[in-house]
Structures are given as structure tokens and as C-alpha cells.
Design an enzyme around this catalytic site. Structure first.
Site, PDB file in Angstrom:
ATOM      1  N   GLU A   1      58.574  -3.307  -6.757  1.00  0.00           N
ATOM      2  CA  GLU A   1      59.261  -3.927  -7.888  1.00  0.00           C
ATOM      3  C   GLU A   1      60.782  -3.760  -7.862  1.00  0.00           C
ATOM      4  O   GLU A   1      61.508  -4.662  -8.259  1.00  0.00           O
ATOM      5  CB  GLU A   1      58.715  -3.358  -9.206  1.00  0.00           C
ATOM      6  CG  GLU A   1      57.267  -3.718  -9.492  1.00  0.00           C
ATOM      7  CD  GLU A   1      57.084  -5.177  -9.850  1.00  0.00           C
ATOM      8  OE1 GLU A   1      58.089  -5.872 -10.111  1.00  0.00           O
ATOM      9  OE2 GLU A   1      55.924  -5.641  -9.855  1.00  0.00           O
TER      10      GLU A   1
ATOM     11  N   SER B   1      13.020  -8.748 -43.365  1.00  0.00           N
ATOM     12  CA  SER B   1      12.368  -7.942 -44.397  1.00  0.00           C
ATOM     13  C   SER B   1      13.286  -6.906 -45.034  1.00  0.00           C
ATOM     14  O   SER B   1      12.942  -6.343 -46.076  1.00  0.00           O
ATOM     15  CB  SER B   1      11.144  -7.238 -43.810  1.00  0.00           C
ATOM     16  OG  SER B   1      10.153  -8.181 -43.466  1.00  0.00           O
TER      17      SER B   1
END
Length: 690
Positions: A94, A365
Site C-alpha cells: 500500500e 397452538s
């Protein structure tokens, strides 16, 4: 030779003027540059993200995380906690001259300009690490001259105000490594399951290449590209003298082992709860997104950190990580309405969708207790009300429509009462109940209990066919656990600004009575039977060492366990996102998650029985006759009623001479009925013996 008088003369005066002008311009430029540099040195940089991001705090006042628009989470580490190999790999690829330039690589910029001119477009960039850091911290990535000029100024300021090591450290903690990981520590943990300090050469070279294109160079999605990029970085490290050729070759040959993608969440604490709170702050409290992201607010919440950890552990251990099955868990304190724990899915990195708030799931349920509360509070039915569990065709809407439910496995129990129906989750009994009391009353009861999703007032509502959210179910069951009193669901206690000034404070909980406490308690006693022998929750009863009431629920696509103790009301849901049917085994995962969470969350809380309100009476009933038991009855069952709804007739099936009641047949009178006065001690004995 005589001078040519016609030749042009260059006056010395003009040369001196030009020299003075150039000197003045140079001095003016230097002065201006000095003023600019002095101004930039004195001018403070914008606050860093962590300084301006609002914070989310738990119920203990501890900072859980910060609010950000992109949902990022970073785990900052010091430079000495990062592998030197990763640092060298990053600099080699970089910014090789990082430690020698003043923020700008002029030669690199020149090379990039020439390359771009030759290519007829922008093919190369020459941003230094400092420039990239300035852009990531303070700017967007738009390609405008305004942004570039600001980037240059911020770059100069960073170079003036921070050392090179500090800039490098900030960069490595800020850069994006893909899949939600910002910073090298988060990346090392996500990809390799180890801290950044322990990265070897091969791992370092691979990770150093990811920020160039977090998607294209991700080893999860493009492993070949990531490996090629790794090779380029290893060659660069050789070129600058950081490693030898043999070290590069050995690293390139190393077989890397990656952690399965999405195996763990990001390092954000309670990420689904954070997003839920964020939506409340913006939508309900009307605090802008910008103010929340960059206003330095402190948002104090109801989340209990220990209970949240218990919830995450229960979900983690209860789910199959190789499956696409999803889950949600939300737990509320019935006494206050405070949200104590929330898990919205199996993995936040894989899916940030909060299933705890999803209003598209059928409760099955698990909805039945809401209906039974309607029936009990109306006093039209009691726990002894009997219906025949058999295949039944129901007619409704003035006999214009029919509905024929089925029991699971086509198992029908014949004449059963409400307690038996709840424990066995009998569908025929449930539909008989809603036909008796009215679907409109059930829908109204659900709304009063905190279910805001639209419900269809049809017989199938009894079986939970109208979708609701887990948060709504936890809120509704909290009403039962709180003696029929509804507390507003609360997640935010107060909000202060950066200066500590109060912006918002939640009102003190003002409970709203939904049903009389006696009705809620009677239903609670019936729901405790779900965890007893024959109940659908019996298989996890051994995991819970305290009184608990609840209800399971299963549909073709959803599995539920919703229940409560005096301290917590919890809903657990499991299912798939794409409408897939759920296997029976997967549907049963909800109950163990519920049980493990409940016990762990309350491990430091002594077991408590459910408070017994006024207006409740418990009497011994003969289970065969359903009437008051007498001393002559061989079987007695303690049953709880709303006062005034208990049976008044005595059992007459075991009179004198009945061999089952009196072995010697000498009893010539019907014995007196047996009642038990309610007391705390008697209820403790009842729970302990059960």
C-alpha cells in the site's frame, strides 16, 4: 568590429524586475504556505467516529456498542498487538515510503498521472495510507475536486498532529476487510479465528490484500483472486527486503484454514437489540438518524447483560449451524414490561433481519392460552369444562361456511376438560372453545394483551393461524404472568446528550388491567400442566428447576415455545425464512432453547411460585365426575377456580358400600367434600411435590 547599434538591448533593469517578482512570489508562496500550515496545525480535526457516535448502554450502565449507519463494529487494538508481518505486508503493497513521506507520495502521484494519461482514463491511484485514512475517517469516496481538496487538507493535519505509528495504528483499526469486519482484529477473528497478533506470514499477506477490493479479494467469495493477490504481496515483501524468497515460497505453499463464513456474529453486543432500539429512537422518539449517529448521545436501555448472554448461549447451543434454520428469542419482565434479552437470528453477519419483530409467523397452538383466558375471564367456562375431542365439522358465519380441524397425528382423546386440552394441545377442544365464546372476543383479548398484528375473527384463530411476532407473544404472555396487568413494552429508559442533559425519559410503568388477577392465575395453573407428565413441554421439564407456565406451538413452517415465570416472559421461535416446511425435529428446538435460557437467566434468582391473588379458590375434584370430591373418593385432584365458578355438587359415585371407596363397606353416609384453603405454604408444598 564596431557594435551594431540596431541590435536589441535587454535592459538590466527588466531582468532585475523579473528576478524581484519571482523572489517576491516565492516568498509570498512560502508565507502563504506557512500561514496555511499554521492554521491547519491550530485547527482541530473533526472528532473521530468513536467520539461522535452515540452509545447504547445496558441496564447496568455499561456501554454495549455504538450506533452507526453501516452497522460496523470495530475492535481496536494497539500497534504492538498486531503481527509485524501484517504491518510489513500492508506497507509493502500500500505505501512503501510511508515512514519517509509527509503524507503524499509525489513520485507515485507522477507515475499514476502518466499511467492514466497513457490509458486514457483513471487506471491507477497513488493514495498514501494517510490519505486513505483521511478519506475513511472524514469523507466519502465520491470523485470530486472538493473531496480531493478536503482530503489533502485532512492528510496534512493528520501528519502534523499524529506520529507515523499512530497514523498506521488508526489505519489498521479503520480499514474495511469485507463481510462487516472493520479493522485488522475483527478481520483476523472472522477469517482465521485468532487475534491479529498471532497472524503468520501467509495469513498476513492474504489479509493485506483484501482492502484493495473487499468483495473481489475475499477468500470466502473469490478464493482464487485472494490467493493471487497474496502472491503479489509476498513478492512485494521480497522486493523491499522484508522476507526472503524461500520464506515467500513457503508462505505461498501454506494451506490456510478459514473459519466457516458467518459462524460467529460480529463483535457487536446484542446487535439485533441495538437495531431495534435504533428504530425506536428514530421512529418513535423522532430523533434524527444523523443526531443518533454523530450526536454523541447516551441511550440507556433495559437490556440485562447476563440475560442477554444467556439468550445468545441458548440459541448458539440449540441451533444447527449447518442448517438454514432461523430462530428468535425475546424475553420481557412481566412486572415492568422491560425487554431483558433479544436475539433476532442465528447470526447477525449472515442476516441482520430481526426475526423477533417479524409479524409473519403463525403462532400455532402457542396462541391458545390467549383464547382460554378469554373463556375463563368470561366465566362461561372453567378448567373443568368438557368437550368431546373427536373429528368435528364446525359451521360458522350463519352456517354459510365450515371448518374441519384435525389433531396432530389424528389423535383424539374423547371427553376432556380444559386442563387436559391445554396439556395435550388438543385442537378440537380449542375450536369448540372459540365457537362457544366468540372469535371477536378472542381477537379483542389478544389486542388488549399487546398483539397489534391484525387477527382474523374466524374459528381457525383458535389454532394460531393469524401471524404475529415473537415480541408480541412475549408481551401477551407477560400479561398472564403479571396477574392480568399489561405493562407497556419498554426498551429505552432514558437518553442524554453529549453534555449529560436529559433528552428523554421513559414514563414510570402504569399497568393496565386486562383481566381480573384470578382469571390470569387460574390459567397459569392450567398452563403449568404443559410441563407435567403428558404435557407437550414435559420433555424439557427436567431442565427447569422452578415454577413455569407455558405453551408449545407447531405449524408446518413454525415451531414455538412461549412461557413465563414470575420474573420473565419469553418467546422462542424457530423456522425458515423462505417459506420452507419445518421438520418435526427442528420444530422441537424451541423448547430446549426456552428451558436453557430460563434457567441460566435466573440462576441467581431463587425459585418463586406465582403470586396467589384474591378471588381464587382451590378445591379437590373427583376427576371422573368433575364434582367436588368427598372423603370417600379414591382419587382427588386439586383444581383452581375463579371464586364463584367452582363446582357446587358433590361427587355421588363413591357412596357408602362402594368397594372402591370403603374396603369394609361400613360407611353409611356420604362424606363431606374436601376443600383446601389457599396459602403460600400449601402452594410451595404443591409445587415441590409435583
Amino acid at each position: 568590429m564596431p557594435r551594431d547599434s540596431t541590435a536589441p538591448k535587454v535592459p538590466k533593469r527588466r531582468l532585475r524586475r523579473l528576478f524581484r517578482l519571482m523572489l517576491f512570489s516565492a516568498l509570498l508562496f512560502l508565507a502563504g504556505a506557512g500561514v496555511l500550515l499554521g492554521f491547519l496545525y491550530q485547527k482541530p480535526l473533526p472528532p473521530l467516529g468513536d467520539d461522535i457516535r452515540s452509545r447504547l448502554l445496558d441496564s447496568m450502565g455499561n456501554v454495549l456498542t455504538t450506533f452507526t449507519t453501516d452497522g460496523r463494529s470495530r475492535d481496536p487494538v494497539e500497534l504492538k498487538q498486531i503481527s509485524p508481518l501484517l504491518i510489513k505486508a500492508t506497507l509493502a503493497v500500500e505505501d512503501r515510503k510511508f515512514y519517509s513521506h509527509a503524507g503524499f507520495d509525489l513520485k507515485g502521484m507522477g507515475r499514476a498521472v502518466l499511467a492514466n494519461l497513457q490509458a486514457g482514463g483513471r487506471t491507477q491511484g497513488a493514495s498514501t495510507l494517510t490519505q486513505q485514512l483521511a478519506r475513511n475517517l472524514y469523507l466519502t469516496h465520491e470523485k470530486t475536486w472538493t473531496r480531493k481538496s478536503k482530503e489533502a487538507l485532512y492528510t496534512l493535519q493528520l501528519e502534523m498532529k499524529y506520529s507515523k505509528d499512530e497514523i498506521l495504528n488508526m489505519y489498521l483499526n479503520e480499514i474495511y476487510y469485507g463481510h462487516g469486519a472493520y479493522g485488522i482484529e475483527a478481520a483476523a477473528q472472522m477469517y482465521f479465528g485468532k487475534p491479529a497478533a498471532d497472524l503468520d506470514l501467509a495469513e498476513s499477506a492474504l489479509l493485506a490484500g483484501v482492502p484493495k477490493g473487499p468483495t473481489y479479494y475475499s477468500p470466502y467469495t473469490h478464493l482464487d483472486s485472494a490467493v493471487k493477490r497474496q502472491g503479489i504481496i509476498l513478492a512485494a515483501m521480497v522486493d523491499v527486503g522484508d522476507i526472503t524468497e524461500s520464506q515467500a515460497e513457503a508462505a505461498a505453499m501454506e494451506k490456510l484454514t478459514f473459519k466457516p463464513q458467518g459462524q460467529k456474529d460480529t463483535t457487536v453486543a446484542a446487535p439485533y437489540f441495538r437495531d431495534y432500539v435504533r428504530s425506536l429512537v428514530i421512529d418513535s422518539l423522532h430523533i434524527s438518524s444523523d443526531e443518533l449517529d454523530q450526536g454523541g448521545l447516551n441511550v440507556y436501555t433495559t437490556l440485562d447483560p447476563d440475560m442477554q448472554r444467556a439468550a445468545e448461549e441458548a440459541v448458539d447451543q440449540g441451533m444447527d449451524h449447518n442448517s438454514e434454520l432461523e430462530t428468535a428469542l425475546v424475553s420481557i419482565d412481566p412486572r415492568t414490561g422491560y425487554v431483558k434479552a433479544m436475539v433476532g437470528g442465528t447470526n447477525y453477519r449472515s442476516s441482520a433481519f430481526n426475526h423477533a419483530l417479524a409479524t409473519t409467523r403463525q403462532p400455532g397452538s402457542s396462541f391458545k392460552p390467549i383464547m382460554y383466558l378469554s373463556a375463563l375471564s368470561s366465566k362461561e367456562m372453567t378448567g373443568l369444562s368438557v368437550f368431546n375431542s373427536q373429528p368435528t365439522l364446525f359451521h360458522y358465519d350463519n352456517n354459510r361456511k365450515t371448518y374441519q380441524p384435525r389433531n396432530f397425528g389424528d389423535k383424539y382423546l374423547g371427553e376432556i376438560n380444559m386442563k387436559q386440552a391445554i396439556a395435550a394441545s388438543d385442537n378440537i377442544y380449542a375450536v369448540n372453545t372459540i365457537m362457544k365464546i366468540g372469535a371477536d372476543k378472542v381477537a379483542a383479548m389478544a389486542a388488549a394483551m399487546g398483539i397489534n398484528s391484525p387477527l382474523q375473527s374466524v374459528p381457525s384463530l383458535a389454532l394460531g393461524t393469524s401471524p404475529v411476532s415473537p415480541l408480541e407473544m412475549a408481551s401477551a404472555f407477560a400479561v398472564i404472568g403479571n396477574g392480568g396487568v399489561k405493562q407497556p413494552v419498554t426498551a429505552i429508559l432514558k437518553i442524554t446528550d453529549a453534555g449529560g442533559h436529559l433528552l428523554y425519559e421513559a414514563p414510570q410503568p402504569q399497568g393496565q388491567s386486562v383481566v381480573e388477577p384470578a382469571a390470569a392465575y387460574v390459567l397459569t395453573r392450567l398452563m403449568e400442566g404443559v410441563f407435567e407428565s403428558g404435557g407437550t413441554g414435559n420433555r424439557v421439564a427436567s431442565m427447569i428447576k422452578r415454577p413455569v407456565a407455558g405453551k408449545t406451538g407447531t405449524t408446518d413452517t413454525d415451531g414455538w415455545m412461549v412461557g413465563f415465570t414470575p420474573e420473565l416472559s419469553t418467546a422462542v421461535w424457530v423456522g425458515y425464512d423462505k417459506g420452507r416446511d419445518i421438520a418435526t425435529a427442528d420444530g422441537r428446538r424451541a423448547a430446549p432453547i426456552f428451558a436453557q435460557f430460563t434457567e441460566k437467566a435466573l440462576e441467581n434468582v431463587p425459585p418463586k411460585i406465582f403470586p396467589i391473588p384474591d378471588g381464587v379458590v382451590s378445591v379437590y375434584i373427583n376427576p371422573q365426575s368433575g364434582k367436588l370430591a368427598t372423603a370417600a373418593c379414591p382419587e382427588k385432584e386439586l383444581t383452581t377456580f375463579i371464586s364463584g365458578t367452582e363446582p357446587t355438587e358433590y361427587c355421588d359415585q363413591h357412596a357408602a358400600g362402594d368397594s372402591d371407596a370403603s374396603p369394609n363397606g361400613s360407611n353409611s353416609e356420604i362424606a363431606e367434600p374436601v376443600k383446601e384453603e389457599h396459602s403460600l405454604w400449601n402452594d410451595i408444598k404443591r409445587w415441590w411435590m409435583n
